[in-house]
Write a protein that holds these residues in place. Sequence first.
Motif, PDB file in Angstrom:
ATOM      1  N   GLY A  35       0.884  -1.056   0.062  1.00 16.84           N
ATOM      2  CA  GLY A  35      -0.135  -0.083  -0.104  1.00 16.84           C
ATOM      3  C   GLY A  35       1.142   1.343   0.431  1.00 16.84           C
ATOM      4  N   LYS A  36       2.070   1.456  -0.433  1.00 17.65           N
ATOM      5  CA  LYS A  36       2.879   2.237  -0.718  1.00 17.65           C
ATOM      6  C   LYS A  36       2.252   3.187  -1.489  1.00 17.65           C
ATOM      7  N   THR A  37       2.542   2.916  -2.771  1.00 21.14           N
ATOM      8  CA  THR A  37       1.477   3.879  -3.786  1.00 21.14           C
ATOM      9  C   THR A  37       0.465   4.557  -3.217  1.00 21.14           C
ATOM     10  N   THR A  38      -1.101   3.536  -3.444  1.00 26.69           N
ATOM     11  CA  THR A  38      -2.076   3.801  -2.652  1.00 26.69           C
ATOM     12  C   THR A  38      -2.008   5.238  -1.378  1.00 26.69           C
ATOM     13  N   LEU A  59       9.749   7.007  -7.423  1.00 27.07           N
ATOM     14  CA  LEU A  59      10.684   6.635  -7.179  1.00 27.07           C
ATOM     15  C   LEU A  59      10.762   5.446  -7.152  1.00 27.07           C
ATOM     16  N   ASP A  60       9.804   4.434  -8.015  1.00 25.11           N
ATOM     17  CA  ASP A  60       9.327   3.371  -8.563  1.00 25.11           C
ATOM     18  C   ASP A  60       9.721   3.225  -9.811  1.00 25.11           C
ATOM     19  N   PRO A  61      10.685   2.183 -10.189  1.00 19.06           N
ATOM     20  CA  PRO A  61      10.290   2.184 -11.672  1.00 19.06           C
ATOM     21  C   PRO A  61       9.103   1.541 -12.613  1.00 19.06           C
ATOM     22  N   GLY A  63       6.682   2.382 -11.720  1.00 17.24           N
ATOM     23  CA  GLY A  63       5.962   4.122 -12.013  1.00 17.24           C
ATOM     24  C   GLY A  63       4.397   3.975 -11.924  1.00 17.24           C
ATOM     25  N   ASN A  64       4.140   3.450 -10.921  1.00 22.36           N
ATOM     26  CA  ASN A  64       2.539   3.384  -9.836  1.00 22.36           C
ATOM     27  C   ASN A  64       1.798   3.951  -9.769  1.00 22.36           C
ATOM     28  N   ALA A  65       2.839   5.721  -9.134  1.00 19.45           N
ATOM     29  CA  ALA A  65       2.274   6.718  -8.653  1.00 19.45           C
ATOM     30  C   ALA A  65       1.341   7.023 -10.155  1.00 19.45           C
ATOM     31  N   ILE A 144       7.863  10.640  -1.331  1.00 20.14           N
ATOM     32  CA  ILE A 144       8.309  10.008  -2.079  1.00 20.14           C
ATOM     33  C   ILE A 144       8.022   8.420  -2.110  1.00 20.14           C
ATOM     34  N   ASP A 145       7.699   7.997  -3.417  1.00 16.92           N
ATOM     35  CA  ASP A 145       6.872   6.666  -2.949  1.00 16.92           C
ATOM     36  C   ASP A 145       8.168   5.732  -3.816  1.00 16.92           C
ATOM     37  N   CYS A 146       8.749   5.589  -2.862  1.00 18.85           N
ATOM     38  CA  CYS A 146       9.705   4.236  -3.120  1.00 18.85           C
ATOM     39  C   CYS A 146       8.970   3.058  -3.395  1.00 18.85           C
TER      40      CYS A 146
HETATM   41 MG   LIG Z   1       4.347   1.053  -5.454  1.00 19.83          MG
END
Ligand SMILES: [Mg+2]
Length: 280
Positions: A35-38, A59-61, A63-65, A144-146
């Motif tokens: 649930g990081k991106t959410t 910052l996640d390859p 690119g979900n955010a 920052i979305d890791c």
């Molecule tokens: Mg994510």
Amino acid sequence: MVERSASTAPANAHRGAAATSTRVIAVANQKGGVGKTTTTINLATAMAATKKSVLILDLDPQGNASTSLGLEAAQRAVTSYHVLLGEVSLGEAVQETGIPGLALVPADSNLYGADIELVDMARRETRLKEALAGAVGAFDYVLIDCPPSLTLLTLNALVAADSVMVPLQCEFLALEGISHLIKTIEAVRKGFNPGLDLQGIVLTMFDKRNNLSDQVAADVREFFGDKVYKTVIPRNVRVSEAPSHGKPVLIYDHKCSGAEAYIHLASEVLKRERDMRAGA
Ligand SMILES: [Mg+2]
Ligand SMILES: Nc1ncnc2c1ncn2[C@@H]1O[C@H](COP(=O)(O)OP(=O)(O)OP(=O)(O)O)[C@@H](O)[C@H]1O
């Protein structure tokens, strides 16, 4: 939904005067799908709704955010990869999201390469911190979305951040691996960023029909005490539908239980941030 910012300045002029100080929050957990991106997207949207100017830095390859905010692949010519490698300034990578007060630095799969390319570079752990220093003044918050790893990307986020927020899914083995994250936070404090705070731990995807969710929540609260937010994010189908519409759930269905929970979480987080600022 997302438009490229016309100027290099962060795109929040409608918010009035530039913020005098910016708080950077890294949303991190090396475990995937917790649930990081959410949390990043919906917390940022809820903060922006309280008249804060907020930047999401993807910052996640994966690119979900960026995808969850409706950003097409063609709109990712300038991304966090270019910021990290020093090819563009942060301001040049900032895009409008169409949501008042919310801006985005997108990511795409190029970022997988950054983990490798950075290894041989000078100041490899502090590149994001340096990039943020030049341009964050106009935002109240940067989230920052890791990615789901503790490699150089997450390390850059932890070095650049004032505080870390850890989403934890209410499931079996939720606490597994979190000790590794806590050790990493300690190491970052010692080596690079002595002021790094644990903002808090947010319990996600809580299922009230499942006794295990209750048990996990109780265990986490016993272990981390006040660091666990009172707000719990329920498992809610509207939350999982929203990304495919390119919208935060707060915009997709602002009355659903998931949206309401993120509004409550934002007020808890903002209160903690005020307390942390006051204590700093
Ligand atoms: Mg994510
Ligand atoms: N409260 C919720 N209710 C229902 N589904 C949810 C909820 N929170 C997240 N999800 C769904 O669970 C999946 C994982 O969530 P998310 O992408 O936010 O996790 P993540 O930690 O960012 O994953 P990754 O580690 O791959 O980056 C997504 O499909 C998301 O839509």
